[in-house]
Motif scaffolding. Structure first.
Motif, PDB file in Angstrom:
ATOM      1  N   LEU A   6       0.858  -1.178   0.000  1.00 49.18           N
ATOM      2  CA  LEU A   6       0.000   0.000   0.000  1.00 49.18           C
ATOM      3  C   LEU A   6       0.896   1.230   0.000  1.00 49.18           C
ATOM      4  CD1 LEU A   6      -3.006   0.567  -0.055  1.00 49.18           C
ATOM      5  CD2 LEU A   6      -2.987   0.651   2.436  1.00 49.18           C
ATOM      6  N   ILE A   7       0.806   1.994  -1.070  1.00 48.79           N
ATOM      7  CA  ILE A   7       1.659   3.154  -1.322  1.00 48.79           C
ATOM      8  C   ILE A   7       0.843   4.426  -1.119  1.00 48.79           C
ATOM      9  CG2 ILE A   7       2.939   4.384  -3.141  1.00 48.79           C
ATOM     10  CD1 ILE A   7       3.245   1.609  -4.523  1.00 48.79           C
ATOM     11  N   GLY A   8       1.469   5.489  -0.636  1.00 47.96           N
ATOM     12  CA  GLY A   8       0.774   6.769  -0.542  1.00 47.96           C
ATOM     13  C   GLY A   8       1.582   7.766   0.257  1.00 47.96           C
ATOM     14  N   PRO A   9       1.137   9.019   0.217  1.00 57.73           N
ATOM     15  CA  PRO A   9       1.838  10.064   0.964  1.00 57.73           C
ATOM     16  C   PRO A   9       1.556   9.973   2.461  1.00 57.73           C
ATOM     17  CG  PRO A   9      -0.130  10.982  -0.047  1.00 57.73           C
ATOM     18  CD  PRO A   9      -0.015   9.553  -0.525  1.00 57.73           C
ATOM     19  N   ALA A  10       2.328  10.704   3.239  1.00 58.08           N
ATOM     20  CA  ALA A  10       2.062  10.829   4.671  1.00 58.08           C
ATOM     21  C   ALA A  10       0.639  11.342   4.839  1.00 58.08           C
ATOM     22  CB  ALA A  10       3.052  11.813   5.297  1.00 58.08           C
ATOM     23  N   GLY A  11      -0.125  10.707   5.717  1.00 55.32           N
ATOM     24  CA  GLY A  11      -1.497  11.140   5.964  1.00 55.32           C
ATOM     25  C   GLY A  11      -2.529  10.515   5.039  1.00 55.32           C
ATOM     26  N   ALA A  12      -2.116   9.628   4.147  1.00 52.29           N
ATOM     27  CA  ALA A  12      -3.071   8.992   3.230  1.00 52.29           C
ATOM     28  C   ALA A  12      -3.936   7.968   3.962  1.00 52.29           C
ATOM     29  CB  ALA A  12      -2.342   8.323   2.069  1.00 52.29           C
ATOM     30  N   LEU A 116      -5.084  16.593  -1.283  1.00 54.07           N
ATOM     31  CA  LEU A 116      -4.103  17.272  -0.434  1.00 54.07           C
ATOM     32  C   LEU A 116      -4.711  17.754   0.878  1.00 54.07           C
ATOM     33  CD1 LEU A 116      -1.324  18.464   0.136  1.00 54.07           C
ATOM     34  CD2 LEU A 116      -1.983  20.463  -1.229  1.00 54.07           C
ATOM     35  N   GLU A 117      -5.907  18.336   0.826  1.00 56.39           N
ATOM     36  CA  GLU A 117      -6.516  18.860   2.054  1.00 56.39           C
ATOM     37  C   GLU A 117      -6.741  17.750   3.077  1.00 56.39           C
ATOM     38  OE1 GLU A 117      -9.530  17.465  -0.728  1.00 56.39           O
ATOM     39  OE2 GLU A 117      -7.924  18.925  -1.016  1.00 56.39           O
ATOM     40  N   ILE A 118      -7.044  16.557   2.608  1.00 56.38           N
ATOM     41  CA  ILE A 118      -7.278  15.419   3.509  1.00 56.38           C
ATOM     42  C   ILE A 118      -5.964  14.983   4.167  1.00 56.38           C
ATOM     43  CG2 ILE A 118      -8.027  13.002   3.634  1.00 56.38           C
ATOM     44  CD1 ILE A 118     -10.318  15.043   3.128  1.00 56.38           C
ATOM     45  N   VAL A 119      -4.889  14.847   3.368  1.00 51.76           N
ATOM     46  CA  VAL A 119      -3.621  14.412   3.970  1.00 51.76           C
ATOM     47  C   VAL A 119      -3.086  15.465   4.935  1.00 51.76           C
ATOM     48  CG1 VAL A 119      -2.999  12.779   2.138  1.00 51.76           C
ATOM     49  CG2 VAL A 119      -2.161  15.108   2.014  1.00 51.76           C
ATOM     50  N   LEU A 120      -3.318  16.741   4.650  1.00 50.41           N
ATOM     51  CA  LEU A 120      -2.893  17.791   5.580  1.00 50.41           C
ATOM     52  C   LEU A 120      -3.657  17.681   6.901  1.00 50.41           C
ATOM     53  CD1 LEU A 120      -2.508  20.808   3.135  1.00 50.41           C
ATOM     54  CD2 LEU A 120      -0.663  19.646   4.388  1.00 50.41           C
ATOM     55  N   ALA A 124      -1.963  16.603  10.535  1.00 52.96           N
ATOM     56  CA  ALA A 124      -2.056  17.510  11.690  1.00 52.96           C
ATOM     57  C   ALA A 124      -2.445  16.752  12.963  1.00 52.96           C
ATOM     58  CB  ALA A 124      -3.062  18.630  11.406  1.00 52.96           C
ATOM     59  N   GLU A 125      -3.110  15.603  12.798  1.00 53.96           N
ATOM     60  CA  GLU A 125      -3.523  14.803  13.947  1.00 53.96           C
ATOM     61  C   GLU A 125      -2.407  13.893  14.460  1.00 53.96           C
ATOM     62  OE1 GLU A 125      -6.965  12.739  12.517  1.00 53.96           O
ATOM     63  OE2 GLU A 125      -8.110  14.598  12.278  1.00 53.96           O
ATOM     64  N   ARG A 126      -1.309  13.812  13.721  1.00 49.95           N
ATOM     65  CA  ARG A 126      -0.198  12.945  14.107  1.00 49.95           C
ATOM     66  C   ARG A 126       0.668  13.611  15.163  1.00 49.95           C
ATOM     67  NH1 ARG A 126       2.458  10.580   8.665  1.00 49.95           N
ATOM     68  NH2 ARG A 126       0.977   8.898   8.371  1.00 49.95           N
ATOM     69  N   LEU A 132       4.738  15.515   9.932  1.00 51.79           N
ATOM     70  CA  LEU A 132       5.626  16.289   9.073  1.00 51.79           C
ATOM     71  C   LEU A 132       5.089  17.700   8.920  1.00 51.79           C
ATOM     72  CD1 LEU A 132       6.146  13.568   6.307  1.00 51.79           C
ATOM     73  CD2 LEU A 132       7.593  14.021   8.287  1.00 51.79           C
ATOM     74  N   SER A 133       5.923  18.598   8.440  1.00 52.24           N
ATOM     75  CA  SER A 133       5.462  19.963   8.204  1.00 52.24           C
ATOM     76  C   SER A 133       4.479  19.952   7.031  1.00 52.24           C
ATOM     77  CB  SER A 133       6.638  20.882   7.883  1.00 52.24           C
ATOM     78  OG  SER A 133       7.144  20.592   6.586  1.00 52.24           O
ATOM     79  N   ASP A 134       3.605  20.943   6.989  1.00 52.61           N
ATOM     80  CA  ASP A 134       2.654  21.048   5.880  1.00 52.61           C
ATOM     81  C   ASP A 134       3.372  21.123   4.542  1.00 52.61           C
ATOM     82  OD1 ASP A 134       0.563  20.954   7.652  1.00 52.61           O
ATOM     83  OD2 ASP A 134      -0.009  23.071   7.434  1.00 52.61           O
ATOM     84  N   GLU A 135       4.520  21.800   4.522  1.00 50.62           N
ATOM     85  CA  GLU A 135       5.279  21.934   3.276  1.00 50.62           C
ATOM     86  C   GLU A 135       5.788  20.577   2.800  1.00 50.62           C
ATOM     87  OE1 GLU A 135       5.933  23.802   6.090  1.00 50.62           O
ATOM     88  OE2 GLU A 135       4.822  25.552   5.373  1.00 50.62           O
ATOM     89  N   GLU A 136       6.299  19.767   3.749  1.00 53.45           N
ATOM     90  CA  GLU A 136       6.786  18.429   3.385  1.00 53.45           C
ATOM     91  C   GLU A 136       5.645  17.558   2.869  1.00 53.45           C
ATOM     92  OE1 GLU A 136      10.198  16.690   6.034  1.00 53.45           O
ATOM     93  OE2 GLU A 136       8.825  17.868   7.291  1.00 53.45           O
ATOM     94  N   VAL A 137       4.517  17.599   3.573  1.00 55.36           N
ATOM     95  CA  VAL A 137       3.365  16.794   3.171  1.00 55.36           C
ATOM     96  C   VAL A 137       2.893  17.206   1.779  1.00 55.36           C
ATOM     97  CG1 VAL A 137       0.948  16.249   3.701  1.00 55.36           C
ATOM     98  CG2 VAL A 137       2.651  16.284   5.530  1.00 55.36           C
TER      99      VAL A 137
END
Length: 183
Positions: A6-12, A116-120, A124-126, A132-137
């Motif tokens: 399962l692949i995805g960005p931080a917060g996926a 993007l809004e969902i992963v951000l 934020a809940e982590r 990670l910073s919002d910029e990194e995400v």
């Protein structure tokens, strides 16, 4: 037996969905999280918040090999597995090729890519080094868009809860088994 990546960005929601999917299967299934394995390093941990460098790259490669060994071991003993990792489409050296080498050719990759809004929001809940910073995400999420057009199955779980995402994952895997993606 299945081996799923399962692949995805931080917060996926990779780890949450993978854990739920593994826990609700009717056959023995293990969940292997690359981040969990990376965090086995206590002293000298290459914290992702400090940036990517030779040390973090080496620890990532070690964790991937360890996860691959664990997956092969589970599979050899009749236990399916689901792994989760933020694999970048533009980094083949540490991407799918490495996972395929370490787990085996039957590995089924699936991309979890909410908006993007969902992963951000989820990031934020982590807490701790998983936040990670919002910029990194945003940067990671942008790079993940490279999976579009790759031929890999992509699930946009922006509007799905964990259970629904796991059911959609089952549907995607059934199609992938019937007609494996070329990667």
């Amino acid at each position: 037996m299945l081996a799923v990546l399962l692949i995805g960005p931080a917060g996926a929601g990779k780890t949450t969905v993978a854990r739920h999917w593994a826990n609700t299967r009717r056959v023995p299934t293990a969940h292997i999280s690359l981040d969990d394995v990376r965090e086995w390093v206590c002293s000298g941990f290459a914290d992702p918040q400090s940036g990517w460098n030779d040390n973090s790259e080496a620890q990532y490669r070690l964790a991937r090999r360890t996860c691959g060994f664990a997956a092969r071991n589970f599979l050899a003993n009749g236990i399916s597995c689901i792994l989760d990792d933020a694999v970048f489409p533009d980094r083949p050296a540490v991407g799918l090729g490495g996972w395929k080498r370490h787990v085996g050719p039957g590995l089924l990759p699936v991309v979890l890519l909410p908006g993007l809004e969902i992963v951000l929001e989820r990031n934020a809940e982590r807490s701790g080094n998983r936040r990670l910073s919002d910029e990194e995400v945003a940067g990671i999420h942008g790079r993940m868009a490279g999976w579009y057009g790759s031929g890999l199955p992509i699930i946009d779980n922006s509007k799905y809860d964990v259970e629904t995402t796991a059911r959609v994952l089952d549907d995607v895997l059934a199609r992938a088994i019937a007609s494996p993606p070329s990667w």
